[in-house]
Write a protein that holds these residues in place. Structure first.
Motif: not given
Length: 273
Positions: A28-30, A132-135, A155-158, A171-175
């Protein structure tokens, strides 16, 4: 160094291999993004500064945490949650998420204007997650791997949206495009006031637990401020001269390289002969 971050190949430590690979897995990218210790520290600071611009998120910190005396504890608990949900087994990750959900149920109150808030609000959970994840990703791109492809960033956001949904976000954004659109839409709801200033001051003035690491901590905090989107930095009133920004970024890049080298050396020394 080992006592601070554990072991690894220049990156944040992952637990021993679990019986399953958890919510994400080694491909995973995560796993890649969350294993770089320095960029995660910087991203963590920046995400807290961004999150507190939402009145509901700030209300929870103000009313239900000992932020003035335990900001480092808050950072540590957040890091443990991220590490456990990223690298732990599926069962471990879900138990951590369930524990946080229970905590959220007890966090509620009213804002100064009488507006009710609750940490379990799906919309508020989405805000906290996105900030958080954007940062984290922005820090990784700046201080670890600026060549991460657009597809891998999406892929990381997804991938990380899995945790947000388990926590109750909707309604979590995934891209990348969805994340930036979300931030544009929510900006009218964000605020800065004296309470924001006090919480930010508590974060940025926290003393280092180890005096020898004080310069490192100061640099990480400065890099976290520098990582904020320009509009968020303006809301906070942060005005960092261009020369200072260049010095912060150069210092953080140099520090990240040293930390990775130190952890590689430490890991090699600990390996059996």
């Amino acid at each position: 160094m080992h006592s601070l971050v554990g072991h690894g190949s220049g990156e944040a430590p992952a637990p021993s291999p679990p019986t399953d690979h958890g919510l994400f897995g080694p491909d995973s990218v995560t796993w890649r993004v969350h294993r770089d210790f320095t960029s995660m520290m910087i991203g963590g600071v920046s995400s807290l500064l961004l999150q507190m611009l939402h009145p509901g998120a700030l209300g929870g910190v103000w009313d239900h945490s000992n932020f003035r005396r335990d900001m480092s504890g808050r950072l540590r608990r957040t890091a443990q949650f991220i590490s456990g949900t990223t690298y732990g087994s599926t069962d471990q990750a879900l138990r951590l998420i369930e524990r946080v959900r229970h905590v959220h149920e007890r966090v509620h109150g009213e804002l100064p204007d009488g507006t009710p808030y609750r940490a379990s609000d799906p919309a508020l959970l989405t805000w906290v997650h996105v900030a958080e994840v954007r940062s984290f990703l922005s820090s990784y791109l700046r201080y670890r791997n600026p060549s991460l492809s657009a597809a891998e960033q999406d892929r990381y956001f997804t991938e990380t949206a899995i945790i947000a949904r388990h926590l109750g976000a909707t309604a979590v954004p995934t891209t990348r495009l969805e994340v930036e659109a979300y931030l544009r839409e929510i900006r009218p709801d964000l605020r800065w006031d004296r309470r924001t200033r006090q919480v930010a001051r508590a974060l940025l003035s926290q003393p280092s637990e180890n005096p020898a690491l004080a310069p490192f901590s100061s640099l990480m905090l400065g890099a976290g401020v520098d990582l904020l989107p320009a509009w968020a930095a303006e809301m906070h009133g942060f005005r960092v001269p261009a020369r200072r920004k260049r010095a912060i970024r150069a210092g953080a890049l140099g520090t990240a390289a040293i930390v990775r080298w130190a952890l590689r050396e430490e890991g090699a020394a600990a390996a059996p002969a």
